[in-house]
Design a protein around this motif. Structure first.
Motif, PDB file in Angstrom:
ATOM      1  N   ALA A  75     -26.453   6.864  -7.073  1.00 43.44           N
ATOM      2  CA  ALA A  75     -27.547   7.618  -7.684  1.00 43.44           C
ATOM      3  C   ALA A  75     -28.859   6.863  -7.477  1.00 43.44           C
ATOM      4  CB  ALA A  75     -27.285   7.832  -9.164  1.00 43.44           C
ATOM      5  N   GLN A  76     -29.920   7.616  -7.210  1.00 43.49           N
ATOM      6  CA  GLN A  76     -31.238   7.041  -6.983  1.00 43.49           C
ATOM      7  C   GLN A  76     -32.193   7.301  -8.147  1.00 43.49           C
ATOM      8  OE1 GLN A  76     -31.943   5.299  -4.044  1.00 43.49           O
ATOM      9  NE2 GLN A  76     -29.761   5.546  -3.666  1.00 43.49           N
ATOM     10  N   THR A  77     -31.770   8.145  -9.082  1.00 43.09           N
ATOM     11  CA  THR A  77     -32.639   8.534 -10.190  1.00 43.09           C
ATOM     12  C   THR A  77     -31.873   8.448 -11.508  1.00 43.09           C
ATOM     13  OG1 THR A  77     -32.012  10.878 -10.109  1.00 43.09           O
ATOM     14  CG2 THR A  77     -33.870  10.190  -8.705  1.00 43.09           C
ATOM     15  N   LYS A  78     -32.628   8.477 -12.603  1.00 43.61           N
ATOM     16  CA  LYS A  78     -32.026   8.496 -13.936  1.00 43.61           C
ATOM     17  C   LYS A  78     -31.175   9.759 -14.113  1.00 43.61           C
ATOM     18  CE  LYS A  78     -33.328   8.062 -18.797  1.00 43.61           C
ATOM     19  NZ  LYS A  78     -34.425   7.860 -19.734  1.00 43.61           N
ATOM     20  N   GLU A  79     -31.632  10.873 -13.568  1.00 44.17           N
ATOM     21  CA  GLU A  79     -30.881  12.128 -13.672  1.00 44.17           C
ATOM     22  C   GLU A  79     -29.537  12.022 -12.947  1.00 44.17           C
ATOM     23  OE1 GLU A  79     -34.176  11.959 -12.793  1.00 44.17           O
ATOM     24  OE2 GLU A  79     -34.903  12.640 -14.744  1.00 44.17           O
ATOM     25  N   GLY A  80     -29.553  11.381 -11.789  1.00 40.03           N
ATOM     26  CA  GLY A  80     -28.307  11.184 -11.055  1.00 40.03           C
ATOM     27  C   GLY A  80     -27.344  10.282 -11.800  1.00 40.03           C
ATOM     28  N   LEU A  81     -27.868   9.198 -12.371  1.00 40.81           N
ATOM     29  CA  LEU A  81     -27.028   8.311 -13.178  1.00 40.81           C
ATOM     30  C   LEU A  81     -26.456   9.028 -14.391  1.00 40.81           C
ATOM     31  CD1 LEU A  81     -29.211   5.083 -13.102  1.00 40.81           C
ATOM     32  CD2 LEU A  81     -26.966   5.378 -12.034  1.00 40.81           C
ATOM     33  N   ARG A  82     -27.291   9.852 -15.024  1.00 44.42           N
ATOM     34  CA  ARG A  82     -26.828  10.608 -16.193  1.00 44.42           C
ATOM     35  C   ARG A  82     -25.696  11.557 -15.787  1.00 44.42           C
ATOM     36  NH1 ARG A  82     -31.425  11.837 -18.489  1.00 44.42           N
ATOM     37  NH2 ARG A  82     -31.832  13.619 -17.155  1.00 44.42           N
ATOM     38  N   ALA A  83     -25.838  12.230 -14.664  1.00 45.64           N
ATOM     39  CA  ALA A  83     -24.791  13.152 -14.207  1.00 45.64           C
ATOM     40  C   ALA A  83     -23.493  12.396 -13.911  1.00 45.64           C
ATOM     41  CB  ALA A  83     -25.265  13.912 -12.972  1.00 45.64           C
TER      42      ALA A  83
END
Length: 114
Positions: A75-83
């Motif tokens: 993941a490159q973003t906080k949203e990706g990490l959250r998912a």
């Protein structure tokens, strides 16, 4: 596989499974949330199939591809990490070594959601 099952699964299995090796965007873009939603959609379709059918086998294989994308793509973003954490908490619940591991994952998810 029935035409209906195939037509329902195709948009899910199509281009979204492919991830370009380079992104022509200044801002990083993660597809993890989309992959997670599509994983859940495919598993819902799978759940109503005869488990010994070709449709069920195909849908399971499509879901496996989404699972690999979610888990193995950095993941490159906080949203990706959250998912990714949502996926881990939701689908890893039967595999926690200890309750503290589940609590840790839930706390990380909570922190990413703020």
């Amino acid at each position: 596989m029935s035409r209906r099952t195939l037509l329902t699964a195709l948009p899910v299995a199509g281009a979204s499974l492919a991830m370009p090796s380079t992104v022509l965007s200044a801002q990083p873009v993660d597809r993890h949330a989309m992959w997670h939603a599509q994983f859940n959609h495919v598993r819902d379709l799978w759940a109503v199939q005869d488990q010994d059918s070709q449709e069920a086998e195909t849908l399971w294989a499509i879901g496996d591809q989404y699972e690999k994308l979610i888990c193995k793509t950095v993941a490159q973003t906080k949203e990706g990490l959250r998912a990714q954490m949502e996926f881990l908490v939701e689908h890893g619940q039967e595999f926690w070594g200890m309750d503290v591991h589940k609590s840790l994952a839930q706390n990380v998810l909570r922190g990413l959601s703020e």
